[in-house]
Design a protein around this motif. Structure first.
Motif, PDB file in Angstrom:
ATOM      1  N   LYS A 146      13.759  42.511  -3.306  1.00 64.74           N
ATOM      2  CA  LYS A 146      14.429  42.682  -2.604  1.00 64.74           C
ATOM      3  C   LYS A 146      16.309  43.374  -3.875  1.00 64.74           C
ATOM      4  N   SER A 147      16.554  42.605  -4.491  1.00 65.46           N
ATOM      5  CA  SER A 147      17.518  42.133  -5.481  1.00 65.46           C
ATOM      6  C   SER A 147      17.097  41.032  -6.317  1.00 65.46           C
ATOM      7  N   LEU A 148      17.848  41.330  -7.294  1.00 69.77           N
ATOM      8  CA  LEU A 148      18.022  40.580  -8.334  1.00 69.77           C
ATOM      9  C   LEU A 148      17.644  38.657  -8.258  1.00 69.77           C
ATOM     10  N   ASP A 149      18.387  38.478  -6.941  1.00 72.11           N
ATOM     11  CA  ASP A 149      18.451  37.425  -7.408  1.00 72.11           C
ATOM     12  C   ASP A 149      17.003  37.363  -6.611  1.00 72.11           C
ATOM     13  N   ASP A 150      16.411  37.699  -6.788  1.00 73.77           N
ATOM     14  CA  ASP A 150      14.790  37.251  -6.156  1.00 73.77           C
ATOM     15  C   ASP A 150      14.071  36.699  -7.617  1.00 73.77           C
ATOM     16  N   PHE A 151      14.680  37.003  -8.952  1.00 74.66           N
ATOM     17  CA  PHE A 151      14.334  37.199  -9.955  1.00 74.66           C
ATOM     18  C   PHE A 151      14.645  35.207 -10.556  1.00 74.66           C
ATOM     19  N   LYS A 152      15.363  34.667  -9.588  1.00 72.94           N
ATOM     20  CA  LYS A 152      15.843  33.223  -9.385  1.00 72.94           C
ATOM     21  C   LYS A 152      15.112  32.353  -9.225  1.00 72.94           C
ATOM     22  N   ARG A 153      13.802  32.814  -8.649  1.00 74.18           N
ATOM     23  CA  ARG A 153      12.075  32.052  -8.130  1.00 74.18           C
ATOM     24  C   ARG A 153      11.087  32.078  -8.981  1.00 74.18           C
ATOM     25  N   GLU A 154      10.944  31.051  -8.996  1.00 74.75           N
ATOM     26  CA  GLU A 154       9.831  30.439 -10.080  1.00 74.75           C
ATOM     27  C   GLU A 154       9.090  31.765 -10.144  1.00 74.75           C
ATOM     28  N   GLU A 155       8.379  31.398  -9.053  1.00 70.77           N
ATOM     29  CA  GLU A 155       6.688  32.648  -8.950  1.00 70.77           C
ATOM     30  C   GLU A 155       7.161  33.814  -9.130  1.00 70.77           C
ATOM     31  N   VAL A 156       7.989  34.080  -9.066  1.00 70.12           N
ATOM     32  CA  VAL A 156       8.971  35.444  -9.777  1.00 70.12           C
ATOM     33  C   VAL A 156       9.146  35.911 -11.087  1.00 70.12           C
ATOM     34  N   LYS A 157       9.946  34.355 -11.677  1.00 69.62           N
ATOM     35  CA  LYS A 157      10.218  34.321 -13.437  1.00 69.62           C
ATOM     36  C   LYS A 157       8.967  34.542 -13.609  1.00 69.62           C
ATOM     37  N   LYS A 158       7.701  33.769 -13.173  1.00 68.50           N
ATOM     38  CA  LYS A 158       6.515  33.668 -14.407  1.00 68.50           C
ATOM     39  C   LYS A 158       5.768  34.693 -14.417  1.00 68.50           C
ATOM     40  N   ALA A 159       5.645  35.786 -12.745  1.00 64.45           N
ATOM     41  CA  ALA A 159       5.119  36.630 -12.900  1.00 64.45           C
ATOM     42  C   ALA A 159       5.441  37.761 -14.513  1.00 64.45           C
ATOM     43  N   PHE A 160       7.276  37.999 -14.507  1.00 68.98           N
ATOM     44  CA  PHE A 160       7.991  38.653 -15.293  1.00 68.98           C
ATOM     45  C   PHE A 160       8.104  38.149 -16.375  1.00 68.98           C
ATOM     46  N   ASP A 161       7.485  36.793 -17.152  1.00 69.62           N
ATOM     47  CA  ASP A 161       8.192  36.597 -18.158  1.00 69.62           C
ATOM     48  C   ASP A 161       6.899  37.061 -19.511  1.00 69.62           C
ATOM     49  N   LYS A 162       7.509  37.968 -20.032  1.00 74.30           N
ATOM     50  CA  LYS A 162       5.944  38.265 -21.303  1.00 74.30           C
ATOM     51  C   LYS A 162       6.731  37.321 -22.455  1.00 74.30           C
ATOM     52  N   ASN A 163       7.177  36.330 -22.374  1.00 73.20           N
ATOM     53  CA  ASN A 163       7.919  35.917 -24.105  1.00 73.20           C
ATOM     54  C   ASN A 163       7.428  34.582 -23.622  1.00 73.20           C
ATOM     55  N   ASN A 164       6.991  33.922 -22.714  1.00 72.21           N
ATOM     56  CA  ASN A 164       6.764  32.961 -21.943  1.00 72.21           C
ATOM     57  C   ASN A 164       7.974  31.658 -22.673  1.00 72.21           C
ATOM     58  N   ASP A 165       9.518  32.227 -22.017  1.00 81.59           N
ATOM     59  CA  ASP A 165      10.371  31.787 -22.224  1.00 81.59           C
ATOM     60  C   ASP A 165      11.006  31.203 -20.834  1.00 81.59           C
TER      61      ASP A 165
END
Length: 340
Positions: free
Chosen positions: A130-149
């Motif tokens: 729903k918002s930028l805050d959701d990108f603090k969730r681990e499963e969301v970060k992992k899905a959108f992490d292209k360079n594995n940082d």
């Protein structure tokens, strides 16, 4: 009979001259336009220039100017107008004597200058974003992490763009610096990569604005969704337009209204006051000139695909006029009435 015939001929000749002058009421007037440096505004500028030419004005090649330089220059009268004003986002760039010497005229696209963050619709739904805050969730970060940082990758703005400052502000005030990685490479190249990833079924997360080719290629509501910022926390420059950072009725938003975090602007023509006072025909054309945002997005897409030469843009203008003859002729008719 000879006298009557002569009088009739003279009357007809006079009527023909008046009619011809009325069709080209700008004849004898040279106009000095300016143009923004971003090419997503070139199409609108070319259409307005063509309209003035059809009204008889001699319109010089536009000067490409940075925003603050344009507003100083139009106030001085060294250029007569441009089609690329974004308000209220440009308000902070106006010189002190702007209101006295220049004027905003008409609306090329009212509330057309949208900016914000979009996410692939499939993944909005999959992860309940729903918002930028959701990108603090681990499963969301992992899905959108292209360079594995360990951070979600955001296609952001190159250094020096105004949006770069706002995105940096968002990363700070929402505590996102450890969760989102803003990619600041060439925007066009980065977006091409994002579109390729989307076509492969991968999640994408990007900043964009409208008018822009990106939301013609990736349609909000079908391919991608506008998401919220966690809450409205304006930059100092945005503080006078907080009410324009939340939008109702945005197509393809995850909520209605949606908190975009960027000021929504009206795209307007800006002209020197003396110029429009002396040339009411030009002013009236500026007032009635309006474009659908979808038409600008479509033309911008053609430019992004390689049709970006001067001849290409002129062809786009010709094709738009041919496809919108009644609208175009209506604008010209309205403008000519101002000469009467």
């Amino acid at each position: 009979m000879c006298i009557a015939a002569t009088v009739t001929a003279l009357s007809l000749g006079s009527m023909t001259t008046v009619f011809a002058d009325d069709m080209k009421p700008g004849k004898g007037v040279t106009v000095n336009p300016a143009r923004a440096t971003w090419n997503t505004g070139f199409f609108q500028e070319a259409l307005v220039r063509r309209g003035l030419e059809e009204l008889g004005f001699k319109v010089k090649k536009p000067k490409d100017l940075q925003n603050p330089i344009f507003y100083k220059t139009v106030a001085l009268g060294d250029v007569d107008y441009w089609t690329n004003g974004w308000f209220p986002i440009h308000d902070a760039q106006l010189p002190k004597d702007f209101e006295e010497k220049a004027e905003r005229v008409g609306y090329v696209v009212k509330a057309g200058g949208l900016q914000g963050y979009l996410v692939s619709k499939e993944h909005v739904e999959k992860f309940g974003i729903k918002s930028l805050d959701d990108f603090k969730r681990e499963e969301v970060k992992k899905a959108f992490d292209k360079n594995n940082d360990g951070k979600a990758d955001l296609t952001a703005c190159p250094p020096g763009w105004g949006c770069e400052t706002t995105i940096a502000h968002h990363m700070d005030v929402y505590g996102l610096e450890d969760h989102i990685n803003p990619i600041k490479a060439s925007y066009e190249a980065s977006m091409a990569s994002a579109i390729a990833a989307y076509n492969d079924g991968e999640p994408i997360f990007f900043y964009t604005w409208a008018p822009n080719w990106t939301i013609f290629k990736l349609k909000p509501g079908e391919d991608v969704m506008w998401i919220n910022v966690p809450e409205i926390k304006p930059t100092e420059a945005q503080s006078q337009a907080v009410d324009r950072m939340t939008v109702s009725g945005a197509v393809g938003a995850v909520s209605d209204p949606v908190d975009l975090g960027f000021v929504v602007s009206d795209i307007r023509i800006v002209a020197n006051k003396k110029f429009i006072e002396k040339n009411p025909v030009a002013k009236r054309f500026f007032e009635v000139f309006k474009l659908p945002l979808s038409d600008i997005n479509e033309q911008n897409t053609r430019m992004s695909e390689g049709e970006k030469s001067k001849k290409d843009i002129e062809r786009h203008v010709e094709e738009w006029i041919a496809g919108n003859t009644d609208t175009w002729n209506g604008w010209l008719t309205e403008a000519r009435k101002a000469a009467q």
